[in-house]
Write a protein that holds these residues in place. Structure first.
Motif: not given
Length: 320
Positions: A139-150, A168-173
């Motif tokens: 799950a950490a890989d998903v949160l740290n590597t997927y772009d906002a759209a994914a 998603a925007a907050a995670v990417v930020r």
């Protein structure tokens, strides 16, 4: 390490649905999502000549279930595999058509109750969520590597999260400041991003996001899409496939596969069904059965269950 508990959902009803098929001498049941073995223990106890092949992708759950079911000797065979591989498993064991296949989908008590696995949001733990911790992305890989759209797609499709884009925007930020590694930080972010009125309804605000991440990490819908037709193919005449789902997308896939398998292969306006064109399978349950209020009060995990069953009545076609 914390210890898991196990309360099988709709246990009596599942056993009753399987009984006409697995009560025959020499019957074999595939418990395709073995977990801690509660369903298997019940049927092995009730049907004294039944053999169970228990499949699980989680090595820890498989080991615990094997210990639990050891008193049944060679009537129980554990197999480490993903449940869409069930035809290969049966072929490797030299087993032909079986009397039943059982699926109890979603996350098991084993994974929820052991905090180190990272499935639960109630405690801070590593963001893993792999059912087989030896392979695949976390799950950490998903949160740290997927772009906002994914990320938005995952949260919206698998979690039915209304605030998917905002989260998603907050995670990417936030991952730019520091990558995500534990569940506690993600829960804090969700409390910050989901508006207060929305947090007061629909259960814990992290529930939908954690469910979505788990389904993405374990590729659950794609596995299920392959597994249901495989199970239908595996059962002999009189055999049954019984499925417990806990997510609307899972239940929809099961329903579609069952409807396809029971569809008449003749024009709708034909006044009779020609011999040889009868469906090879029939629905055993009318729609999806749900847990009673009494069961839900005793086992809250039963609140979202949807139970369906199908039976093979003749040899013939398999759902596409």
């Amino acid at each position: 390490m914390s210890s898991p508990s196990h309360v099988p959902v709709l246990l009596d009803r599942v056993v009753a649905l399987l009984a006409p098929a697995v009560g025959r001498d020499g019957a074999v049941l595939v418990d395709a999502t073995l977990g801690l073995g509660g369903h298997s223990e019940a049927v092995l106890t009730r049907f004294e000549t039944l053999r169970v092949v228990g499949i699980d992708r989680d090595p820890e759950a498989l080991a615990l279930a094997t210990d639990r079911l050891a008193p049944f000797g060679d009537r129980f065979t554990p197999v480490h595999a993903v449940y869409d591989e069930l035809l290969d498993v049966l072929r490797d064991l030299g087993i032909g058509p079986v009397a039943g296949v059982l699926f109890d989908l979603g996350v098991s008590s084993m994974q929820l109750d052991v905090r180190e696995r990272g499935f639960a949001y109630a405690e801070d733990a590593p963001l893993d969520m792999r059912m087989d911790g030896s392979t695949g992305i976390t799950a950490a890989d998903v949160l740290n590597t997927y772009d906002a759209a994914a990320l938005t797609r995952v949260l919206r499709e698998y979690g039915e999260e209304r605030f998917a884009r905002k989260i998603a925007a907050a995670v990417v930020r936030e991952r730019e400041r520091e990558p995500f590694s534990t569940s506690g930080r993600l829960v804090e972010l969700l409390y910050a991003e989901i508006p207060a009125p929305a947090r007061r309804t629909g259960g814990h605000p992290a529930k939908r996001t954690f469910q979505a991440l788990r389904m993405e990490v374990n590729d659950e819908l794609a596995v299920l899409r392959r597994a249901i037709p495989a199970a239908i193919e595996a059962v002999d005449v009189g055999g049954r496939v019984v499925v417990e789902s806990y997510h609307s997308l899972e239940d929809r896939l099961v329903k579609q596969a069952f409807v396809a398998a029971t569809r008449l292969d003749v024009p709708e306006d034909l006044p009779f069904i020609p011999e040889g064109h009868e469906p090879a399978l029939r629905l055993v349950t009318r729609g999806a059965e749900k847990a009673t209020p009494e069961e839900i009060s005793q086992n809250p995990r039963a609140s979202s269950v949807r139970l369906r069953a199908i039976e093979r009545v003749t040899q013939g076609g398999v759902a596409a």
